[in-house]
Design an enzyme around this catalytic site. Structure first.
Site, PDB file in Angstrom:
ATOM      1  N   GLU A   1       0.106  -1.371   5.631  1.00 37.45           N
ATOM      2  CA  GLU A   1       1.087  -0.715   6.624  1.00 37.45           C
ATOM      3  C   GLU A   1       0.941   0.711   6.908  1.00 37.45           C
ATOM      4  OE1 GLU A   1       5.056   0.958   7.515  1.00 37.45           O
ATOM      5  OE2 GLU A   1       3.626   1.492   5.917  1.00 37.45           O
TER       6      GLU A   1
ATOM      7  N   ASP B   1       0.914  -1.257  -0.117  1.00 34.97           N
ATOM      8  CA  ASP B   1      -0.071   0.000   0.085  1.00 34.97           C
ATOM      9  C   ASP B   1       0.865   1.262   0.039  1.00 34.97           C
ATOM     10  OD1 ASP B   1       0.821  -0.934   2.829  1.00 34.97           O
ATOM     11  OD2 ASP B   1      -0.552   0.533   3.573  1.00 34.97           O
TER      12      ASP B   1
END
Length: 383
Positions: A144, A82
């Site tokens: 994350e 991400d």
């Protein structure tokens, strides 16, 4: 088959072109499913076994584990899929179009850190995975940038126990073996409203918060005095008061006050220990005003992390790079991967580019990163 794998720059381009933004705000949050599919197909082409793991509590997010080789131990290369959201008004380039200019690769996720998977895939072109003596694992995680839900869930559920792991966050290829954690809390105080002409008929939440802040600042001083780790630039746990709001009018007794604060603990300090210290610090206020003070997490807490400095992974990487391991103040998924095996944080690009408009990775990192990945695979999976 390896001949099906696109060239390095085309892999990079495809990763950047596939949006995978993580955000706490639902309107901005995106699934990483398309990116996981891309990675899964490429690793299958290289002969890896691939497992895709839905991550509970997320908006259609997934982890991917690609594995090859047999037996115990081996090497885990990990990273997150991400990115943070982007401010369109501050970017001068399309965030989702990989652009090369003046020795830099521009795009959202070039440094932090989708590009790391392009380096892994490219390095594996020249590795005969059928001859590995120990397994090689590639982990791609979700979320994350918000909750670290992917790494948390993987660490909680896997039986995997590699010999060691490397997380490819942007460290300018300087190995990192420790970082502080992060805990953020909301201190909320419920008062009792009333007209300001008769203060005794209410309970002023701002006044109670003033008392609470005094105890919190005393905790800050105690943390600074009691805990030290000299390798850090700031060698003690920090405590910051970041945001406060209370009341709605000058002529009303304040009925509600809220303070947001964070603590950045040193490696070795447990989350339970910190929660206990904070609750103990606020106990005098809670005891004097029962039921009026609450402490809530703003985000899932991240513990501090440290890889043993004498571990073989540290020795090997320091020798390969000719550089000593460092400690840093920012957070990564390392505390969760470290529960499985000794872990270093090491990757191309600068942390100064993370979360910045016109994010880029300097092309000077391409050759040494590819060489480093090849070397660590040879050392930990062939020997």
């Amino acid at each position: 088959m390896k001949n099906k794998l696109p060239p390095f720059i085309e892999i990079y381009r495809a990763l950047i072109a596939t949006p995978s933004i993580s955000a706490t705000e639902e309107a901005l949050d995106q699934s990483n499913a398309d990116l996981i599919t891309l990675l899964a197909d490429w690793f299958k082409d290289l002969g890896f076994n691939v497992e895709v793991q839905p991550v509970p509590g997320t908006r259609n997010k997934f982890n991917m584990l690609a594995s090859t080789g047999q037996g115990a131990g081996g090497l885990l290369l990990a990273g997150h899929t991400d990115t943070v959201p982007f401010d369109d008004g501050r970017w001068t380039r399309d965030p989702f179009t990989l652009t090369e200019h003046d020795g830099k690769l521009y795009g959202l996720g070039t440094a932090d850190m989708k590009g790391f998977f392009a380096f892994i895939l490219d390095a594996l072109r020249d590795v005969d995975v059928t001859k590995l003596k120990k397994p090689l694992y590639i982990l791609a995680t979700a979320d994350e940038e918000t909750s670290m839900a992917g790494a948390r869930y993987f660490a909680e559920t896997t039986a995997l126990r590699p010999d060691c792991a490397i997380i490819g966050e942007p460290t300018s290829l300087q190995p990192v073996r420790a970082h502080k954690g992060h805990i953020s809390n909301a201190i909320r105080i419920q008062g009792q409203s009333g007209h300001s002409s008769d203060p005794a008929r209410g309970v002023n939440a701002i006044e109670l918060m003033h008392d609470a802040i005094g105890h919190i600042l005393q905790l800050r001083d105690n943390l600074k005095e009691r805990y030290h780790y000299e390798a850090f630039t700031v060698p003690y746990p920090t405590l910051n008061l970041g945001h406060i709001h209370g009341g709605d009018a000058s002529n009303r007794i304040c009925a509600w006050c809220e303070l947001h604060m964070d603590i950045r603990p040193l490696p070795g300090m447990t989350l339970n220990e910190l929660n206990g210290l904070l609750n103990d610090a606020l106990a005098p206020v809670s005891e004097r005003w029962p039921g009026r003070l609450t402490v809530d997490e703003l985000h899932p807490p991240i513990p501090g992390y440290e890889c043993p400095p004498n571990h073989q992974l540290v020795e090997v990487v320091e020798k390969l790079l000719g550089a000593k391991t460092e400690v840093v103040n920012y957070c990564t998924e390392a505390p969760f991967i470290q529960t499985l095996c000794p872990t270093l944080v090491l990757g191309p690009g600068s942390i100064n580019q993370a979360h910045q408009p016109d994010e880029y990775l300097e092309t000077r990192f391409i050759k040494p990163t590819r060489e480093l990945i090849t070397q660590v695979i040879h050392h930990f999976c062939w020997h």
